[in-house]
Design a protein around this motif. Structure first.
Motif, mmCIF file in Angstrom:
data_model
loop_
_atom_site.group_PDB
_atom_site.id
_atom_site.type_symbol
_atom_site.label_atom_id
_atom_site.label_comp_id
_atom_site.label_asym_id
_atom_site.label_seq_id
_atom_site.Cartn_x
_atom_site.Cartn_y
_atom_site.Cartn_z
ATOM 1 N N LEU A 151 16.178 -68.987 -69.052
ATOM 2 C CA LEU A 151 15.993 -70.023 -70.070
ATOM 3 C C LEU A 151 14.625 -69.912 -70.741
ATOM 4 N N SER A 152 13.614 -69.523 -69.951
ATOM 5 C CA SER A 152 12.275 -69.365 -70.510
ATOM 6 C C SER A 152 12.231 -68.221 -71.514
ATOM 7 N N ASN A 153 12.834 -67.084 -71.149
ATOM 8 C CA ASN A 153 12.872 -65.948 -72.078
ATOM 9 C C ASN A 153 13.682 -66.280 -73.326
ATOM 10 N N THR A 154 14.806 -66.973 -73.140
ATOM 11 C CA THR A 154 15.661 -67.305 -74.275
ATOM 12 C C THR A 154 14.986 -68.297 -75.208
ATOM 13 N N SER A 155 14.167 -69.193 -74.654
ATOM 14 C CA SER A 155 13.511 -70.212 -75.487
ATOM 15 C C SER A 155 12.556 -69.597 -76.499
ATOM 16 N N LEU A 156 12.061 -68.384 -76.198
ATOM 17 C CA LEU A 156 11.151 -67.727 -77.150
ATOM 18 C C LEU A 156 11.853 -67.330 -78.436
ATOM 19 N N GLY A 157 13.178 -67.346 -78.422
ATOM 20 C CA GLY A 157 13.909 -67.102 -79.656
ATOM 21 C C GLY A 157 13.860 -68.294 -80.592
ATOM 22 N N TYR A 158 13.387 -69.441 -80.081
ATOM 23 C CA TYR A 158 13.346 -70.669 -80.870
ATOM 24 C C TYR A 158 11.938 -71.270 -80.974
ATOM 25 N N LEU A 159 11.073 -70.945 -80.026
ATOM 26 C CA LEU A 159 9.724 -71.511 -80.003
ATOM 27 C C LEU A 159 8.695 -70.408 -80.167
ATOM 28 N N TYR A 214 5.083 -68.779 -78.905
ATOM 29 C CA TYR A 214 4.606 -68.634 -77.530
ATOM 30 C C TYR A 214 3.645 -69.742 -77.106
ATOM 31 N N PRO A 215 2.679 -70.171 -77.942
ATOM 32 C CA PRO A 215 1.798 -71.273 -77.520
ATOM 33 C C PRO A 215 2.564 -72.549 -77.179
ATOM 34 N N THR A 216 3.626 -72.833 -77.942
ATOM 35 C CA THR A 216 4.423 -74.019 -77.647
ATOM 36 C C THR A 216 5.073 -73.906 -76.270
ATOM 37 N N GLN A 217 5.605 -72.727 -75.963
ATOM 38 C CA GLN A 217 6.231 -72.524 -74.660
ATOM 39 C C GLN A 217 5.231 -72.690 -73.528
ATOM 40 N N VAL A 218 4.022 -72.174 -73.726
ATOM 41 C CA VAL A 218 2.991 -72.264 -72.691
ATOM 42 C C VAL A 218 2.607 -73.712 -72.421
ATOM 43 N N ILE A 219 2.439 -74.486 -73.493
ATOM 44 C CA ILE A 219 2.068 -75.885 -73.320
ATOM 45 C C ILE A 219 3.169 -76.653 -72.598
ATOM 46 N N PHE A 220 4.426 -76.348 -72.910
ATOM 47 C CA PHE A 220 5.521 -77.007 -72.201
ATOM 48 C C PHE A 220 5.520 -76.626 -70.723
ATOM 49 N N LYS A 221 5.181 -75.389 -70.438
ATOM 50 C CA LYS A 221 5.121 -74.976 -69.037
ATOM 51 C C LYS A 221 4.036 -75.725 -68.274
ATOM 52 N N CYS A 222 2.993 -76.116 -68.985
ATOM 53 C CA CYS A 222 1.933 -76.874 -68.327
ATOM 54 C C CYS A 222 2.408 -78.237 -67.847
ATOM 55 N N CYS A 223 3.533 -78.710 -68.389
ATOM 56 C CA CYS A 223 4.087 -79.999 -67.978
ATOM 57 C C CYS A 223 4.868 -79.881 -66.671
ATOM 58 N N LYS A 224 4.891 -78.687 -66.108
ATOM 59 C CA LYS A 224 5.670 -78.454 -64.893
ATOM 60 C C LYS A 224 5.154 -79.256 -63.704
ATOM 61 N N LEU A 225 3.928 -79.762 -63.805
ATOM 62 C CA LEU A 225 3.361 -80.561 -62.714
ATOM 63 C C LEU A 225 4.255 -81.733 -62.322
ATOM 64 N N ILE A 226 4.766 -82.433 -63.317
ATOM 65 C CA ILE A 226 5.539 -83.645 -63.032
ATOM 66 C C ILE A 226 6.828 -83.335 -62.274
ATOM 67 N N PRO A 227 7.686 -82.419 -62.760
ATOM 68 C CA PRO A 227 8.884 -82.108 -61.961
ATOM 69 C C PRO A 227 8.560 -81.479 -60.606
ATOM 70 N N VAL A 228 7.455 -80.742 -60.507
ATOM 71 C CA VAL A 228 7.072 -80.184 -59.207
ATOM 72 C C VAL A 228 6.724 -81.297 -58.219
ATOM 73 N N MET A 229 5.998 -82.305 -58.695
ATOM 74 C CA MET A 229 5.655 -83.441 -57.833
ATOM 75 C C MET A 229 6.905 -84.198 -57.405
ATOM 76 N N ILE A 230 7.825 -84.412 -58.344
ATOM 77 C CA ILE A 230 9.071 -85.100 -58.010
ATOM 78 C C ILE A 230 9.888 -84.286 -57.009
ATOM 79 N N GLY A 231 9.949 -82.971 -57.242
ATOM 80 C CA GLY A 231 10.665 -82.107 -56.305
ATOM 81 C C GLY A 231 10.017 -82.084 -54.931
ATOM 82 N N GLY A 232 8.677 -82.135 -54.894
ATOM 83 C CA GLY A 232 7.986 -82.164 -53.607
ATOM 84 C C GLY A 232 8.308 -83.408 -52.805
ATOM 85 N N VAL A 233 8.475 -84.534 -53.494
ATOM 86 C CA VAL A 233 8.802 -85.793 -52.803
ATOM 87 C C VAL A 233 10.208 -85.730 -52.214
ATOM 88 N N PHE A 234 11.177 -85.245 -52.992
ATOM 89 C CA PHE A 234 12.574 -85.267 -52.550
ATOM 90 C C PHE A 234 12.931 -84.083 -51.652
#
Length: 313
Positions: free
Chosen positions: A144-152, A154-174
């Motif tokens: 999905l990350s590679n495919t998203s570059l067909g629409y975004l 690269y800087p936009t993709q990188v910034i979105f990846k930086c938001c990974k903290l929140i789902p990682v924290m949620i996943g760590g709890v569950f």
């Protein structure tokens, strides 16, 4: 009592009398506990050993381990990101993001097999069922990350990846039952605010901002959040090595993608296109995969030593 002990010693010293006196003398039982290295397999030095590209990080202090891993991540992923964008800059390649992921998984499997053959401990420690789950999540996040570059862009993709903290924290709890303090939560919130501000600006100034790309990269982040916690739990529970994790998860993922591309008839057009541009596709993909493999080795070391949240941060 002293005289009796002397007499016993004298009698026992005579030939043939020791066996007779054995039943009346004191008996001592010596119990020797083998060392940690003796109880383990002879080719495993320590359960705490973390080896990355032939470097045993366990010999260094915690701050040194952190500095080495972070330096490796930044160095190799900077090259990785440049090559990824370079591949998608080839005219006509944007529809073949999943095929690039297939090629990437194939190279990762080969690199993991080579590295596994170079180390002494070649056993698979993590259960195959766990690898099947990790492989599915890895296919999701990278495809999905590679495919998203067909629409975004690269800087936009990188910034979105930086938001990974929140789902990682949620996943760590569950997934792992973790509890995070106010510092961790504040860091995640600050990064999320940065993402919102960037998104608002990018939607008006960047021509490649696309809702489909946002959905794809968001799904990739969700899969990436789960995989980090699953990898951390599996590696710490079974003490699996980095090369083992890469080999089995990416080789199984290769089969998943190959099956998917075959069923959707997406394999033939991609092969035809890449055969016309072998250097710009397969050549760049090899370097792209090599730097990505080095980078993921340091990421897995960070996850194993410091945890998924710190690695993502």
């Amino acid at each position: 009592e002293k005289q009796a002990e002397d007499n016993n010693s004298a009698e026992c010293s005579e030939p043939g009398t020791m066996d007779l006196k054995f039943t009346s003398s004191r008996k001592y039982i010596s119990i020797s506990v083998p060392s940690k290295s003796q109880t383990m397999s002879p080719h495993i030095k320590s359960v705490d050993d973390v080896v990355v590209l032939g470097i045993n990080l366990s010999k260094f202090s915690k701050p040194a381990q952190f500095f080495i891993c972070v330096s490796g991540v930044f160095m190799f992923y900077l090259i990785y990101g440049y090559l990824q964008e370079l591949i998608f800059s080839v005219e006509g390649f944007k529809p073949f993001g999943w095929y690039l992921t297939l090629v990437q998984f194939g190279f990762y499997s080969i690199f993991g097999l080579i590295e596994l053959q170079l180390i002494q401990d070649k056993r698979r420690r993590i259960p195959g069922k766990t690898y099947m789950i990790i492989a599915f999540l890895t296919v999701g996040t990278m495809g999905l990350s590679n495919t998203s570059l067909g629409y975004l862009n690269y800087p936009t993709q990188v910034i979105f990846k930086c938001c990974k903290l929140i789902p990682v924290m949620i996943g760590g709890v569950f997934i792992q039952g973790k509890r995070y303090n106010i510092v961790d939560v504040s860091a995640a919130l600050c990064m999320s605010l940065g993402l919102i501000w960037f998104t608002l600006a990018d939607s008006t100034v960047a021509p490649n901002f696309n809702l489909t790309g946002v959905v794809l990269i968001s799904l990739a982040l969700c899969a990436d959040a789960v995989i980090g916690n699953v990898q951390e739990k599996a590696m710490k529970l079974h003490n699996g090595s980095n090369s083992e994790m890469v080999l089995y998860s990416y080789s199984i993922g290769f089969v998943y993608i190959l099956f998917g591309l075959t069923c959707t008839s997406g394999l033939s057009p991609a092969v035809t296109f890449c055969s016309k541009h072998p250097v710009q596709t397969y050549g760049y993909a090899f370097l792209f995969s090599l730097t990505g493999y080095f980078g993921i080795s340091f990421v897995l070391a960070l996850i194993k030593i410091f945890g998924a949240l710190l690695a993502v941060t």
